[in-house]
Design a protein around this motif. Structure first.
Motif, PDB file in Angstrom:
ATOM      1  N   LEU A 185      10.737 -53.568  12.645  1.00  0.00           N
ATOM      2  CA  LEU A 185      10.990 -52.383  11.834  1.00  0.00           C
ATOM      3  C   LEU A 185      10.131 -51.247  12.368  1.00  0.00           C
ATOM      4  N   THR A 186      10.696 -50.047  12.429  1.00  0.00           N
ATOM      5  CA  THR A 186       9.907 -48.893  12.864  1.00  0.00           C
ATOM      6  C   THR A 186       9.907 -47.829  11.775  1.00  0.00           C
ATOM      7  N   SER A 187       8.821 -47.077  11.737  1.00  0.00           N
ATOM      8  CA  SER A 187       8.690 -46.001  10.767  1.00  0.00           C
ATOM      9  C   SER A 187       7.879 -44.872  11.378  1.00  0.00           C
ATOM     10  N   ASN A 188       8.373 -43.646  11.202  1.00  0.00           N
ATOM     11  CA  ASN A 188       7.626 -42.459  11.629  1.00  0.00           C
ATOM     12  C   ASN A 188       6.714 -41.942  10.525  1.00  0.00           C
ATOM     13  N   ARG A 189       6.672 -42.696   9.436  1.00  0.00           N
ATOM     14  CA  ARG A 189       5.822 -42.401   8.273  1.00  0.00           C
ATOM     15  C   ARG A 189       6.102 -41.021   7.681  1.00  0.00           C
ATOM     16  N   THR A 190       7.392 -40.690   7.579  1.00  0.00           N
ATOM     17  CA  THR A 190       7.759 -39.475   6.869  1.00  0.00           C
ATOM     18  C   THR A 190       7.544 -39.653   5.365  1.00  0.00           C
ATOM     19  N   ARG A 191       7.469 -40.908   4.940  1.00  0.00           N
ATOM     20  CA  ARG A 191       7.097 -41.238   3.561  1.00  0.00           C
ATOM     21  C   ARG A 191       6.452 -42.628   3.584  1.00  0.00           C
ATOM     22  N   GLU A 192       5.765 -42.954   2.518  1.00  0.00           N
ATOM     23  CA  GLU A 192       5.097 -44.250   2.421  1.00  0.00           C
ATOM     24  C   GLU A 192       6.115 -45.323   2.054  1.00  0.00           C
ATOM     25  N   LEU A 193       6.086 -46.438   2.761  1.00  0.00           N
ATOM     26  CA  LEU A 193       6.989 -47.537   2.457  1.00  0.00           C
ATOM     27  C   LEU A 193       6.464 -48.360   1.283  1.00  0.00           C
ATOM     28  N   ASN A 194       7.374 -49.048   0.633  1.00  0.00           N
ATOM     29  CA  ASN A 194       7.025 -49.894  -0.514  1.00  0.00           C
ATOM     30  C   ASN A 194       6.099 -51.026  -0.084  1.00  0.00           C
ATOM     31  N   ASP A 195       5.133 -51.343  -0.925  1.00  0.00           N
ATOM     32  CA  ASP A 195       4.192 -52.433  -0.619  1.00  0.00           C
ATOM     33  C   ASP A 195       4.898 -53.765  -0.446  1.00  0.00           C
ATOM     34  N   ALA A 196       5.997 -53.971  -1.171  1.00  0.00           N
ATOM     35  CA  ALA A 196       6.720 -55.240  -1.069  1.00  0.00           C
ATOM     36  C   ALA A 196       7.290 -55.436   0.328  1.00  0.00           C
ATOM     37  N   VAL A 197       7.722 -54.361   0.961  1.00  0.00           N
ATOM     38  CA  VAL A 197       8.213 -54.440   2.342  1.00  0.00           C
ATOM     39  C   VAL A 197       7.060 -54.765   3.277  1.00  0.00           C
ATOM     40  N   LYS A 198       5.944 -54.081   3.100  1.00  0.00           N
ATOM     41  CA  LYS A 198       4.796 -54.300   3.984  1.00  0.00           C
ATOM     42  C   LYS A 198       4.247 -55.718   3.876  1.00  0.00           C
ATOM     43  N   ARG A 199       4.245 -56.277   2.670  1.00  0.00           N
ATOM     44  CA  ARG A 199       3.705 -57.632   2.486  1.00  0.00           C
ATOM     45  C   ARG A 199       4.517 -58.680   3.225  1.00  0.00           C
ATOM     46  N   ARG A 200       5.777 -58.407   3.442  1.00  0.00           N
ATOM     47  CA  ARG A 200       6.644 -59.375   4.115  1.00  0.00           C
ATOM     48  C   ARG A 200       6.613 -59.234   5.637  1.00  0.00           C
ATOM     49  N   CYS A 201       5.820 -58.288   6.127  1.00  0.00           N
ATOM     50  CA  CYS A 201       5.783 -58.027   7.568  1.00  0.00           C
ATOM     51  C   CYS A 201       4.352 -58.095   8.095  1.00  0.00           C
ATOM     52  N   LEU A 202       4.231 -58.383   9.373  1.00  0.00           N
ATOM     53  CA  LEU A 202       2.990 -58.068  10.068  1.00  0.00           C
ATOM     54  C   LEU A 202       3.009 -56.575  10.355  1.00  0.00           C
ATOM     55  N   TYR A 203       1.842 -55.961  10.466  1.00  0.00           N
ATOM     56  CA  TYR A 203       1.780 -54.496  10.576  1.00  0.00           C
ATOM     57  C   TYR A 203       0.974 -54.084  11.805  1.00  0.00           C
ATOM     58  N   HIS A 204       1.459 -53.018  12.460  1.00  0.00           N
ATOM     59  CA  HIS A 204       0.702 -52.451  13.576  1.00  0.00           C
ATOM     60  C   HIS A 204       0.952 -50.943  13.627  1.00  0.00           C
ATOM     61  N   TRP A 205      -0.138 -50.199  13.732  1.00  0.00           N
ATOM     62  CA  TRP A 205      -0.039 -48.752  13.937  1.00  0.00           C
ATOM     63  C   TRP A 205      -0.018 -48.492  15.436  1.00  0.00           C
ATOM     64  N   LEU A 206       1.057 -47.888  15.919  1.00  0.00           N
ATOM     65  CA  LEU A 206       1.218 -47.628  17.344  1.00  0.00           C
ATOM     66  C   LEU A 206       0.823 -46.189  17.631  1.00  0.00           C
ATOM     67  N   ASP A 207      -0.289 -46.025  18.329  1.00  0.00           N
ATOM     68  CA  ASP A 207      -0.812 -44.690  18.624  1.00  0.00           C
ATOM     69  C   ASP A 207      -0.350 -44.237  19.997  1.00  0.00           C
ATOM     70  N   TYR A 208      -0.666 -42.985  20.326  1.00  0.00           N
ATOM     71  CA  TYR A 208      -0.381 -42.503  21.675  1.00  0.00           C
ATOM     72  C   TYR A 208      -1.187 -43.327  22.677  1.00  0.00           C
ATOM     73  N   PRO A 209      -0.653 -43.527  23.861  1.00  0.00           N
ATOM     74  CA  PRO A 209      -1.353 -44.359  24.845  1.00  0.00           C
ATOM     75  C   PRO A 209      -2.536 -43.631  25.466  1.00  0.00           C
ATOM     76  N   SER A 210      -3.429 -44.393  26.069  1.00  0.00           N
ATOM     77  CA  SER A 210      -4.516 -43.800  26.838  1.00  0.00           C
ATOM     78  C   SER A 210      -3.944 -43.138  28.085  1.00  0.00           C
ATOM     79  N   ARG A 211      -4.756 -42.323  28.736  1.00  0.00           N
ATOM     80  CA  ARG A 211      -4.296 -41.664  29.956  1.00  0.00           C
ATOM     81  C   ARG A 211      -3.864 -42.683  31.005  1.00  0.00           C
ATOM     82  N   GLU A 212      -4.646 -43.746  31.157  1.00  0.00           N
ATOM     83  CA  GLU A 212      -4.350 -44.742  32.183  1.00  0.00           C
ATOM     84  C   GLU A 212      -3.023 -45.443  31.909  1.00  0.00           C
TER      85      GLU A 212
END
Length: 332
Positions: A185-212
């Motif tokens: 599942l992907t989200s641009n975080r235009t709004r907060e997702l329901n906690d029930a959805v988050k509890r059923r998933c593993l979570y990762h915040w994908l940031d901009y990459p390093s220069r390298e």
């Protein structure tokens, strides 16, 4: 071991993703590896253009699984995600059956049989969620893209699938996964997702990459670009995402814009980026009118100086790139 390639560790997964042109850092690769091992959906949140959707495509290639994509949007209905009946074919069947028994009369048993035939699986049109559950071994990669664009009732509808890899069809009962899909599942975080959805998933915040890492991506995606040009693109985009330059724009460019910009520069036979070229190609990096207008030649000159300093730092020993403060006039 997973399908497609041997993925016995996080390092194996990193190497496998790199083989198809996706450069994941260790934290992201660990999240994906655990999602596969624990058979849990993975929720990726982050700014637009950081590679969330591309990860699902890369996993599809690495694991030799079909990619099934559900693009979410405001007002999406359940039937567009799960299934719908082919009403036209059902109506034709009913009329044909009624005509066949008209002379003999339609008994109560005949009515029940007709109703059962109407809801036969051959009249069922599978949509992405159902397609993913019915995919044969080794299963599919299901991408539920931009789930934050859908509304809260749709999130509630997803809970059964996310928690148990099954869905309920009133006319047919519960449909469970033939082979469990890898769900992203992907989200641009235009709004907060329901906690029930988050509890059923593993979570990762994908940031901009390093220069390298961004430089590795540009090299892989735009091999025709010279080493000097690739390094300049990576360094300049990094500067655009850091203060004080980031404050001059509404939205920083993502990885997709970096790659597109490198391709555009190659198409223009650009050997080295200068302020004029950067101003002329600002529409590749930015999608907002105000951001394009903010890219003046003076600001571009300051960016070039900061990027050059960043490259010198990288060559000197991989130090953290440092932005050079622009003049006040260039940010206006």
């Amino acid at each position: 071991m997973f399908e497609g390639v041997s993925v016995k560790s996080v390092d194996d997964l990193i190497s496998a993703l790199q083989s198809v042109g996706y450069y994941a850092d260790r934290r992201l690769a660990t999240a994906v590896f655990l999602a596969m091992r624990l058979q849990r959906p993975l929720l990726l949140e982050g700014e637009p253009g950081v590679g969330k959707t591309e990860l699902a495509k890369a996993l599809s290639a690495v694991l030799s699984r079909d990619l099934i994509r559900l693009q979410c949007y405001d007002g999406m209905e359940q039937r567009e995600a799960l299934y719908e009946w082919n009403y036209t074919a059902q109506l034709i069947h009913m009329r044909a059956a009624e005509s066949a028994v008209a002379a003999k009369g339609l008994s109560s048993e005949g009515v029940a049989t007709l109703e059962k035939e109407v809801y036969d699986v051959k009249y069922l049109i599978s949509r992405p969620l159902l397609q993913a559950l019915q995919a044969p071994a080794p299963g599919a990669v299901l991408l539920i893209d931009e789930v934050d664009r859908a509304d809260q009732p749709f999130e509630a509808f997803l809970l059964e699938y996310l928690g148990e890899y099954q869905v309920t069809i009133p006319e047919m009962g519960t449909v469970k996964a033939t082979s469990q899909p890898l769900t992203i599942l992907t989200s641009n975080r235009t709004r907060e997702l329901n906690d029930a959805v988050k509890r059923r998933c593993l979570y990762h915040w994908l940031d901009y990459p390093s220069r390298e890492r961004e430089l590795d991506i540009v090299r892989a995606r735009v091999p025709e670009a010279s080493e000097m040009l690739s390094a300049q693109v990576a360094s300049m985009v990094q500067q655009l995402r850091t203060q004080p330059f980031a404050g001059a724009f509404q939205r920083a460019p993502g990885i997709a814009e970096s790659v597109d910009w490198a391709k555009a520069l190659v198409a223009m036979d650009t050997l080295v980026v200068d302020p004029e070229v950067m101003q002329d190609t600002a529409g590749i990096l930015f999608k907002q009118r105000d951001d394009i207008a903010a890219m003046t030649q003076a600001l571009a000159g300051d960016l070039l100086e900061a990027a050059a300093a960043s490259e010198q730092d990288a060559k000197a020993g991989g130090l953290t790139p440092r932005p050079t403060p622009p003049s006040a006039a260039s940010l206006m």
